[in-house]
Structures are given as structure tokens and as C-alpha cells.
Write an enzyme that holds these catalytic residues in place. Structure first.
Site, short mmCIF file in Angstrom:
data_model
loop_
_atom_site.label_atom_id
_atom_site.label_comp_id
_atom_site.label_asym_id
_atom_site.label_seq_id
_atom_site.Cartn_x
_atom_site.Cartn_y
_atom_site.Cartn_z
N SER A 146 102.06 46.96 -21.28
CA SER A 146 100.71 46.44 -21.48
C SER A 146 99.74 47.59 -21.63
O SER A 146 99.89 48.63 -20.97
CB SER A 146 100.28 45.57 -20.30
OG SER A 146 98.91 45.24 -20.39
N TYR A 159 99.67 44.77 -11.46
CA TYR A 159 100.30 44.48 -12.76
C TYR A 159 100.60 45.76 -13.53
O TYR A 159 101.70 45.94 -14.06
CB TYR A 159 99.39 43.57 -13.56
CG TYR A 159 99.92 43.19 -14.92
CD1 TYR A 159 101.01 42.35 -15.06
CD2 TYR A 159 99.30 43.66 -16.08
CE1 TYR A 159 101.49 41.99 -16.31
CE2 TYR A 159 99.77 43.30 -17.33
CZ TYR A 159 100.87 42.47 -17.44
OH TYR A 159 101.34 42.13 -18.69
#
Length: 251
Positions: A146, A159
Site C-alpha cells: 500500500s 496497517y
């Protein structure tokens, strides 16, 4: 398991984890359009995965849906078994399954942290391990990182930490696959209009994030699927051990 049709021995075969919704679903449909027989993996959403398989079949492609928890080595092994028994082998693995629960580090519940680690880190390790054991020569492993990792956005510490682990595994596995003619890369999307990204965000936050890239919009699942298609196909064979940040120039 839902099956559309059987592939010929010359058909390339792709497993797409998290293939029932969002980027994974769009990727499954794109790879099917590229001529792959696609195994659509899902964790719990049978209805959405069946819709994906149906859409692929209606477009003339081949697909089956297989349930498996990506962090469970027995279930993932069975997923690969199903792909091999149905289509004869596996050439490409796109590991798009993941979970995200944003929160400041100080407020992050450790059970939430463990859930993200289990799916995003252990899940990547388990899927990549089976892929490394089973992929045919000329294949590709495509993980998902990401762009929040490079952006260092507040609220994404847990995350981003899981995606840092994904990138480390990707770069090392690419080197461990020496001599196998298998590429290993990761795609790192920026803000993309999926349920995973949009859930829990108000319109003001979404508009602010959409304005950040020079292209001044959120990514679409199709944008990311195009990158995966490139890495999975013949045109991407010289790209190996890389993280492709598909984010419209946000970072």
C-alpha cells in the site's frame, strides 16, 4: 466450489485471493479477459464470489470460486490443490486479500492489530509459500502492499507495518526464486475507491484524499488491475523484485 468450465492444457491459470470484491474482483475479471483461467478465492462472501465467476463466464472466460482463509496453511494448500485438479496447474498468484482498520497507534486495540497481522502478514507468507512450491516456470507472484507505507499517514501505523512486512517478503522471495523463471513483485495502490478504503470515511476526508494526487482523483479498481495484468503477462517479465506504487503520483 463453483465452476464455469475446464481449461485446456495450454491455458495459463491464475489464483486471485480476495477475488470477490474490490481490486481483487476487478483483477480476476481482467486476468480472465487476458485469457487466464481464474480461481477466485474468498474468505466468506460466497455471493460476491459467485457473481464474479458468473460475470467471467458470461464474458466467455473460465473461473471457479474456492473458499479459503489465506492465513490457514491447510486451506491454502487445498486452494492450490483445487486449482491444479481443475485446470492442471498454477502460473500466476495475485494475493489481493487484506484487512485494514485505521486508528492512531495509541488507540489501536491489540486484537485488531493481531487480526491485521494474521491476514496481511501470515496470509502473505502462507500464500507465497504455496506459490513458491507450486508455480510453473514462467509464472508470477504478485503481492499487495500500500502507498500508505510511503506516505506515513497518521492513523495507519498498524496497517502500514503489515505492508512493510509484505514488501520485505516480496523483495527477498524474488531473489530466492533464482533459477525458477518466476517473477515476484508487489503492487502498492494509493487511495482507491473500494469498500476497504471508503468504509468509515466521511465525504470531506474522501474529497481531501482524492485531491492529493496530481491527477486529482481516487484510483479505480480497474487502474490497479491494469498494473497486475502487466506484471502477470509477457510484457512484464523483466520487472522482478519491485514494488510498483500505483497511486496517481501521490508519493
Amino acid at each position: 466450489m463453483r465452476e464455469q468450465s475446464s481449461a485446456s492444457t495450454s491455458t495459463r491459470v491464475a489464483i486471485v485471493t480476495g477475488g470477490s470484491r474490490g481490486i481483487g474482483q476487478e483483477t480476476a475479471r481482467r486476468l480472465a479477459a487476458d485469457g487466464f483461467a481464474v480461481v477466485v478465492n474468498f474468505a466468506g462472501n460466497q455471493a460476491h464470489s459467485d457473481k464474479t465467476v458468473t460475470a467471467i463466464g458470461e464474458a466467455g472466460g473460465q473461473a471457479i470460486a474456492i473458499r479459503a482463509d489465506v492465513a490457514d496453511e491447510t486451506e491454502v494448500s487445498a486452494l492450490f490443490d483445487a486449482a491444479e485438479s481443475t485446470y492442471g496447474g498454477v502460473d500466476v498468484v495475485v494475493h489481493a486479500a487484506g484487512v485494514m482498520t485505521p486508528a492512531p497507534l495509541v488507540d489501536t486495540d491489540l486484537d485488531v492489530l493481531d487480526r491485521m497481522h494474521r491476514t496481511n502478514i501470515r496470509g502473505t507468507f502462507v500464500v507465497d509459500q504455496q506459490a513458491a512450491r507450486r508455480l510453473r516456470a514462467g509464472g508470477a507472484i504478485i503481492n499487495f502492499s500500500s502507498s500508505v507505507l510511503a506516505l506515513a499517514l497518521p492513523g495507519y501505523s498498524a496497517y502500514a507495518a503489515t505492508k512493510g512486512a509484505v514488501e520485505a517478503m516480496t523483495l527477498i522471495l524474488a531473489r530466492e526464486m533464482r533459477g525458477r523463471d518466476i517473477t515476484v513483485n508487489a503492487v502498492a495502490p494509493g487511495p482507491t475507491a473500494t469498500a476497504l478504503f471508503l468504509d468509515g470515511k466521511d465525504e470531506q476526508t474522501i474529497a481531501r484524499l482524492a485531491a492529493q494526487p496530481p491527477l486529482e482523483r481516487l484510483g479505480a479498481p480497474r487502474d490497479i488491475a491494469e498494473v497486475v495484468s502487466f506484471l502477470a503477462g509477457s510484457a512484464g517479465r523483466w520487472v522482478n523484485g519491485q514494488v510498483v506504487r500505483a497511486n496517481g503520483g501521490i508519493a
